[in-house]
Motif scaffolding. Structure first.
Motif, PDB file in Angstrom:
ATOM      1  N   ASN A   1       0.812  -1.212   0.000  1.00 51.69           N
ATOM      2  CA  ASN A   1       0.000   0.000   0.000  1.00 51.69           C
ATOM      3  C   ASN A   1       0.847   1.264   0.000  1.00 51.69           C
ATOM      4  OD1 ASN A   1      -2.461  -1.493   0.149  1.00 51.69           O
ATOM      5  ND2 ASN A   1      -2.095  -1.807   2.342  1.00 51.69           N
ATOM      6  N   ARG A   2       2.146   1.095  -0.264  1.00 50.54           N
ATOM      7  CA  ARG A   2       3.103   2.197  -0.321  1.00 50.54           C
ATOM      8  C   ARG A   2       3.257   2.910   1.024  1.00 50.54           C
ATOM      9  NH1 ARG A   2       2.070   4.989  -6.287  1.00 50.54           N
ATOM     10  NH2 ARG A   2       2.442   3.082  -7.501  1.00 50.54           N
ATOM     11  N   LYS A   3       3.050   2.175   2.077  1.00 54.38           N
ATOM     12  CA  LYS A   3       3.268   2.707   3.415  1.00 54.38           C
ATOM     13  C   LYS A   3       4.576   2.155   3.973  1.00 54.38           C
ATOM     14  CE  LYS A   3      -1.623   3.242   4.647  1.00 54.38           C
ATOM     15  NZ  LYS A   3      -2.679   2.842   5.613  1.00 54.38           N
ATOM     16  N   GLU A   4       5.327   2.993   4.649  1.00 55.09           N
ATOM     17  CA  GLU A   4       6.570   2.545   5.257  1.00 55.09           C
ATOM     18  C   GLU A   4       6.281   1.765   6.533  1.00 55.09           C
ATOM     19  OE1 GLU A   4       9.356   5.669   5.896  1.00 55.09           O
ATOM     20  OE2 GLU A   4       9.994   5.722   3.793  1.00 55.09           O
ATOM     21  N   ILE A   5       6.925   0.614   6.641  1.00 55.09           N
ATOM     22  CA  ILE A   5       6.779  -0.194   7.847  1.00 55.09           C
ATOM     23  C   ILE A   5       8.169  -0.613   8.327  1.00 55.09           C
ATOM     24  CG2 ILE A   5       4.489  -1.062   7.238  1.00 55.09           C
ATOM     25  CD1 ILE A   5       5.805  -3.676   6.371  1.00 55.09           C
ATOM     26  N   THR A   6       8.273  -0.860   9.609  1.00 52.68           N
ATOM     27  CA  THR A   6       9.525  -1.335  10.197  1.00 52.68           C
ATOM     28  C   THR A   6       9.467  -2.849  10.316  1.00 52.68           C
ATOM     29  OG1 THR A   6       9.844   0.719  11.441  1.00 52.68           O
ATOM     30  CG2 THR A   6      11.048  -1.225  12.199  1.00 52.68           C
ATOM     31  N   ARG A   7      10.458  -3.509   9.755  1.00 48.05           N
ATOM     32  CA  ARG A   7      10.467  -4.970   9.730  1.00 48.05           C
ATOM     33  C   ARG A   7      11.701  -5.492  10.444  1.00 48.05           C
ATOM     34  NH1 ARG A   7      10.882  -8.593   4.215  1.00 48.05           N
ATOM     35  NH2 ARG A   7      12.952  -7.627   4.161  1.00 48.05           N
ATOM     36  N   PRO A   8      11.537  -6.392  11.405  1.00 49.89           N
ATOM     37  CA  PRO A   8      12.701  -6.980  12.070  1.00 49.89           C
ATOM     38  C   PRO A   8      13.374  -8.017  11.174  1.00 49.89           C
ATOM     39  CG  PRO A   8      10.696  -7.978  12.907  1.00 49.89           C
ATOM     40  CD  PRO A   8      10.266  -6.891  11.954  1.00 49.89           C
ATOM     41  N   PHE A   9      14.677  -8.136  11.300  1.00 48.48           N
ATOM     42  CA  PHE A   9      15.397  -9.185  10.598  1.00 48.48           C
ATOM     43  C   PHE A   9      16.608  -9.613  11.424  1.00 48.48           C
ATOM     44  CE2 PHE A   9      17.588  -5.394   9.100  1.00 48.48           C
ATOM     45  CZ  PHE A   9      18.910  -5.778   9.000  1.00 48.48           C
ATOM     46  N   VAL A  10      17.243 -10.675  10.989  1.00 44.14           N
ATOM     47  CA  VAL A  10      18.352 -11.281  11.721  1.00 44.14           C
ATOM     48  C   VAL A  10      19.538 -11.460  10.782  1.00 44.14           C
ATOM     49  CG1 VAL A  10      19.128 -13.321  13.003  1.00 44.14           C
ATOM     50  CG2 VAL A  10      16.774 -12.502  13.270  1.00 44.14           C
ATOM     51  N   ILE A  11      20.737 -11.211  11.293  1.00 45.10           N
ATOM     52  CA  ILE A  11      21.965 -11.551  10.575  1.00 45.10           C
ATOM     53  C   ILE A  11      22.684 -12.647  11.366  1.00 45.10           C
ATOM     54  CG2 ILE A  11      24.219 -10.787   9.736  1.00 45.10           C
ATOM     55  CD1 ILE A  11      23.081  -8.015   9.392  1.00 45.10           C
ATOM     56  N   VAL A  12      22.878 -13.782  10.736  1.00 45.79           N
ATOM     57  CA  VAL A  12      23.674 -14.862  11.335  1.00 45.79           C
ATOM     58  C   VAL A  12      24.997 -14.905  10.602  1.00 45.79           C
ATOM     59  CG1 VAL A  12      23.848 -17.335  11.795  1.00 45.79           C
ATOM     60  CG2 VAL A  12      21.629 -16.195  11.983  1.00 45.79           C
ATOM     61  N   SER A  13      26.090 -14.899  11.328  1.00 48.07           N
ATOM     62  CA  SER A  13      27.415 -14.957  10.709  1.00 48.07           C
ATOM     63  C   SER A  13      28.229 -16.085  11.321  1.00 48.07           C
ATOM     64  CB  SER A  13      28.145 -13.621  10.884  1.00 48.07           C
ATOM     65  OG  SER A  13      28.358 -13.336  12.251  1.00 48.07           O
ATOM     66  N   GLY A  14      29.102 -16.650  10.518  1.00 49.29           N
ATOM     67  CA  GLY A  14      29.971 -17.722  10.970  1.00 49.29           C
ATOM     68  C   GLY A  14      31.311 -17.645  10.270  1.00 49.29           C
ATOM     69  N   GLN A  15      32.312 -18.267  10.854  1.00 45.47           N
ATOM     70  CA  GLN A  15      33.686 -18.199  10.336  1.00 45.47           C
ATOM     71  C   GLN A  15      34.186 -19.581   9.967  1.00 45.47           C
ATOM     72  OE1 GLN A  15      36.613 -16.694  13.150  1.00 45.47           O
ATOM     73  NE2 GLN A  15      37.699 -15.668  11.497  1.00 45.47           N
ATOM     74  N   LYS A  16      34.941 -19.642   8.869  1.00 44.74           N
ATOM     75  CA  LYS A  16      35.548 -20.898   8.476  1.00 44.74           C
ATOM     76  C   LYS A  16      36.808 -21.132   9.311  1.00 44.74           C
ATOM     77  CE  LYS A  16      37.207 -23.473   4.428  1.00 44.74           C
ATOM     78  NZ  LYS A  16      37.313 -23.505   2.957  1.00 44.74           N
ATOM     79  N   LYS A  17      37.006 -22.359   9.734  1.00 42.88           N
ATOM     80  CA  LYS A  17      38.165 -22.687  10.573  1.00 42.88           C
ATOM     81  C   LYS A  17      39.460 -22.446   9.804  1.00 42.88           C
ATOM     82  CE  LYS A  17      35.740 -26.356  13.092  1.00 42.88           C
ATOM     83  NZ  LYS A  17      35.706 -27.802  13.386  1.00 42.88           N
TER      84      LYS A  17
END
Length: 206
Positions: A190-206
């Motif tokens: 509807n062309r309205k701005e909304i706030t959306r939660p999100f997640v960043i998962v990060s990992g490292q290679k040994k």
């Protein structure tokens, strides 16, 4: 894996203006990447080029590789993109595998793509394979408890909880797994701005 496909390197003479980062998932993910000069960056499943000028100005002489499923698709997405001496490369995904060499990248990232992966464990395992030792994978997504109820996600989307994604990272071999919860501002149908939660998962290679 099928025969190695050489990435296509594109360089352009015309420089584009670098816009400030937006308050969206992909830009917030990139803001947190502490890139260094001459590093190799892999993005799985880029949907457009809006973020590339911002990414490429974060460090000197970095090489960006974006993955694609078909030649037509990548040409449509990237045909209008121009850089000034930066390397932009493309590599094909075939049967859930990346046609890329082992231990090639310093960073891998993907945003809003895990919902469409036929085999998330395979994709993360492939990401692990092509990362250098010490390289990091950053995956941004909207959790199931929010995304599954949106009207435009009822078909062809598979959503995950954070613990499920963390488990996939562990099964793929990643260590030092971290989770960050953030929000973005998007425009709904509807062309309205909304706030959306999100997640960043990060990992490292040994």
């Amino acid at each position: 894996m099928e025969e190695q496909v050489n990435p296509i390197t594109l360089t352009f003479d015309e420089k584009i203006d670098v816009l400030p980062p937006k308050n969206t998932l992909i830009f917030k993910l990139l803001q947190d990447l502490p890139l260094k000069k001459e590093e190799n960056i892999l993005e799985i499943g880029p949907a457009d080029t809006e973020h590339l000028s911002y990414l490429l100005q974060k460090a000197k002489n970095i090489t960006y590789t974006g993955t694609y499923f078909s030649d037509a698709g990548i040409k449509n997405v990237f045909s209008a993109y121009k850089t000034d001496g930066n390397n932009v490369e493309f590599a094909k995904i075939t049967d859930n595998e990346l046609d890329l060499q082992d231990n090639s990248f310093d960073w891998c990232f993907t945003a809003d793509t895990i919902y469409f992966w036929p085999d998330p464990l395979k994709y993360l395992s492939e990401s692990y394979r092509v990362l250098k030792s010490g390289g990091k994978m950053n995956l941004a997504f909207v959790e199931k408890n929010f995304g599954a109820h949106l009207p435009w996600t009822q078909l062809d989307f598979t959503f995950y909880e954070t613990d499920e994604v963390k488990s996939l990272f562990k099964q793929s071999g990643f260590v030092n797994i971290e989770v960050r919860k953030m929000t973005e501002t998007i425009t709904d149908q509807n062309r309205k701005e909304i706030t959306r939660p999100f997640v960043i998962v990060s990992g490292q290679k040994k």
